[in-house]
Design an enzyme around this catalytic site. Structure first.
Site, PDB file in Angstrom:
ATOM      1  N   GLU A  60      18.298  64.781  83.406  1.00  0.00           N
ATOM      2  CA  GLU A  60      18.587  66.216  83.392  1.00  0.00           C
ATOM      3  C   GLU A  60      17.909  66.969  84.529  1.00  0.00           C
ATOM      4  O   GLU A  60      18.473  67.907  85.090  1.00  0.00           O
ATOM      5  CB  GLU A  60      18.184  66.827  82.049  1.00  0.00           C
ATOM      6  CG  GLU A  60      19.068  66.424  80.876  1.00  0.00           C
ATOM      7  CD  GLU A  60      18.707  65.092  80.265  1.00  0.00           C
ATOM      8  OE1 GLU A  60      17.696  64.482  80.701  1.00  0.00           O
ATOM      9  OE2 GLU A  60      19.433  64.633  79.362  1.00  0.00           O
ATOM     10  N   HIS A 129      18.821  69.191  68.869  1.00  0.00           N
ATOM     11  CA  HIS A 129      20.269  69.210  68.697  1.00  0.00           C
ATOM     12  C   HIS A 129      20.767  70.488  68.031  1.00  0.00           C
ATOM     13  O   HIS A 129      21.961  70.641  67.824  1.00  0.00           O
ATOM     14  CB  HIS A 129      20.714  67.994  67.873  1.00  0.00           C
ATOM     15  CG  HIS A 129      20.549  66.705  68.608  1.00  0.00           C
ATOM     16  ND1 HIS A 129      19.338  66.089  68.755  1.00  0.00           N
ATOM     17  CD2 HIS A 129      21.444  65.918  69.258  1.00  0.00           C
ATOM     18  CE1 HIS A 129      19.492  64.973  69.451  1.00  0.00           C
ATOM     19  NE2 HIS A 129      20.758  64.846  69.772  1.00  0.00           N
TER      20      HIS A 129
END
Lengths: 324, 330
Positions: A60, A129
């Site tokens: 990322e 999440h």
């Protein structure tokens, strides 16, 4: 005009902007052949090829950092981070570089990139999440932080974000990716960044929400309307720069306000709105300002997700308190 | 390994397989929430390595495909299943779920959702062992795709420079979600990347538990003797998708069949049968017994356990509960 889910509407925005502007690139983990973990980039690789729709390594920090480099050198990358909770490794690049490039180069360079990420609760998961850390980005000058609330505005805002000359962090409320459909025009449509929208006009109390929280807020407004109360509902759409004037005008009119967000309470967007209303609407307030938020805990696992997320009942409760 | 150890190991691998299959069923029934990443196909990796290590004594850390790792460290399968169900009796009191199994008593330092996140923690645990003079080692199990994160490089370098007692185990199953290693990784033989940091490294067949065990014995001895970190790459394959939401369209049936031919449980079973240490009937009755045990002990425990108390939603954020945690005036 077609009735689309938010997932399809976002896909439409990406496809049309890639068609329109050859400098637009899509990159991220599994965005190509797999079509993205939430299938937002589905079909783009078939239409635009592997050069413009890039499956990246799992990294990322480099996805965001390489995006910044591409943007500085003349391209318009759209980086997808699979979940907003995975973006923390990219925050260094956003905070340290994307947000400061215009300032450092005294306006000669800009970073016209978009970092897209699904955020928020609603998938029975937890932690990374499911969380809502929009203020990480909203706190940083030089970044724009946008959160749509439905298919049509998601499409229009994403187009605007792609065309914007500055870096935009674009959070997509994953709970409503496929929750409902809306008419989305085939022809291009944009919405200005930094502008809130009055979704429901009303003269008794102002309810402010964004993202997936707009729906329970509207539900609460309906319940209140059933009792003869006339709420005004504002959809923030851009968290930063914040359209505080639209909120303040509504609060100056109604004198009462409830802010709703699923992010944790402390130092949240609600706190910032309170501060701005203190500056711009204080003398018009008829009751203490209220906020309905997530709790200051790690977003819990599915058994307690419902307890964590604000719902219509909690919003109605807060509104009644403000109306006393 | 003597014949009894081999039979026990076979049983443990088979138990892991059946446990994971039962998780699959419970997820489909929506009894497990969030995301679920299953281990079938890779059993020889964790079982082979942990057989060479000291479970419960050595520290183990891994990613989100973590149920079997926790159990192999000594975690009670009942508590692991209850954790997946989000129940108060779970190994993390139902707060962590599938991706965040922790078992402090058995030094299972956690499953982690963020890919690459555990690398530095594994090095830090190694540093603490070294500073405190223990004979434990720190074992970090992660997949191949994690090695593309910056944390891999930063941690391997630090572990090498400080000669930390860390065993890095790379379970190379060829895919990071749906992206195959050739498309994401410049050097596909992962052990070579460790060589860039001067770390002793090896690559072996991760489907053959005896091979894994032999390689792990060497690696564990090396690390425990204080020579510094070791990197062990195990070639393996996961049968299921990355998670339950993965339809697996990115790989061919032929490829999957090729790997299933070398199923770690079957390979080991056939070998034991060939050596006369096991019969097909033994295996079948073992399998039956395992399935019954899971259905009798594990599943009812998870199903009947209570959910975390609502009024304890705010617990475990800080040592002392922050008055703001309950949401102030709400």
């Amino acid at each position: 005009m077609a009735k689309l889910t938010m997932a399809k509407a976002l896909n439409l925005a990406l496809a049309q902007e890639m068609e329109r502007d050859k400098s637009v690139y899509v990159m991220g983990e599994d965005v190509g052949r797999d079509g993205g973990v939430f299938r937002i980039t589905e079909g783009l690789i078939d239409r635009f090829g592997e050069v413009r729709v890039m499956d990246t390594p799992l990294a990322e920090s480099a996805i965001v950092g390489v995006g910044i480099g591409m943007a500085v050198a003349g391209l318009k990358p759209i980086c997808e981070i699979q979940f907003s909770g995975f973006s923390y490794m990219g925050i260094d690049q956003l905070e340290s570089h994307a947000a400061r490039m215009r300032w450092r180069s005294r306006g000669r360079w800009s970073v016209p990139m978009v970092v897209r990420a699904p955020y928020g609760g609603g998938v029975r998961a937890l932690e990374h999440h499911s969380e809502s850390k929009e203020v990480f980005y909203a706190h940083t000058p030089g970044l724009k932080m946008v959160i749509p609330s439905g298919p049509r505005n998601a499409r229009a805002l994403l187009v605007s974000a792609i065309r914007d000359p500055d870096p935009v962090v674009f959070f997509e409320p994953k709970a409503i990716y496929r929750a409902f459909r809306e008419e989305v025009p085939d022809e291009e449509e944009t919405l200005p960044l930094g502008k809130a929208r009055i979704v429901r006009e009303g003269g008794d109390i102002t309810l402010v929400a964004y993202g997936a929280m707009l729906r329970p807020t509207l539900e609460a407004a309906e319940q209140l309307a059933g009792d003869g109360i006339d709420p005004e509902v504002i959809d923030l759409l851009t968290i930063s720069p914040m359209d505080d004037e639209t909120i303040a005008a509504s609060v100056r009119k109604n004198g009462r306000v409830v802010i709703v967000h699923e992010a944790q309470r402390s130092f949240g967007a609600g706190a910032e709105i309170f501060a701005r209303l203190n500056e711009k609407a204080f003398w018009y307030l008829e009751a203490p300002m209220e906020r309905v938020t997530g709790y200051d805990v790690i977003v819990p696992f599915f058994a307690r997700e419902k307890a964590y997320l604000p719902d219509a009942e909690r919003i109605v409760h807060a509104a009644r308190r403000a109306l006393q | 390994m003597n014949a009894a150890d081999k039979k026990r190991l076979l049983r443990e691998m088979l138990y892991a397989r059946r446990f994971e299959e039962r998780c699959y069923e419970a997820y489909v029934e929506r009894k497990i929430g969030g995301f679920l990443h299953l281990y079938p196909g890779q059993e020889a990796c964790v079982h082979g390595v942990m057989e060479a290590a000291k479970p419960g004594h050595d520290y183990v850390i891994t990613g989100y495909r973590d149920h079997v790792h926790a159990i192999q460290c000594g975690a009670d399968p009942k508590k692991v299943m209850a954790e997946l169900y989000g129940k108060e009796t779970g190994s993390s009191k139902g707060r962590g779920g599938s991706m965040h199994i922790f078992d402090v008593e058995h030094r299972f330092m956690g499953g982690y959702a963020l890919v690459g996140g555990p690398f530095p923690l594994a090095a830090g645990i190694g540093k603490a062992i070294k500073l405190q003079g223990g004979d434990e080692i720190s074992i970090c199990f992660l997949g191949d795709a994690a090695n593309n994160q910056g944390s891999f490089h930063e941690s391997l370098n630090m572990a090498a420079v400080w000669e930390l007692p860390v065993l890095f185990v790379c379970e190379n199953n060829l895919y990071g979600i749906g992206t195959r290693i050739e498309r994401s990784t410049a050097v596909q033989e992962q052990y070579k990347r460790a060589c860039g940091y001067g770390i002793e490294a090896a690559r072996v067949d991760g489907q053959d538990i005896e091979t894994v065990y032999e390689a792990a014995l060497k690696a564990v001895d090396y690390v425990r003797s204080g020579k510094g970190p070791y990197f062990l790459e195990l070639s393996t394959y996961r049968y299921r998708g990355h998670s339950m939401s993965d339809a697996g369209a990115y790989r061919t049936k032929e490829e999957q069949q090729e790997w299933i031919k070398r199923d770690p449980i079957n390979l080991f079973k056939e070998r034991l049968i060939e050596a006369g240490e096991l019969s097909e009937e033994d295996f079948q009755s073992l399998d039956k017994e395992i399935i019954e045990q899971i259905d009798r002990d594990v599943i009812p425990f998870a199903e009947e356990s209570p959910e975390p108390k609502l009024e304890e939603l705010e617990k475990y954020v800080l040592a002392e509960n922050d008055p703001w945690v309950k949401g102030g005036a709400q």
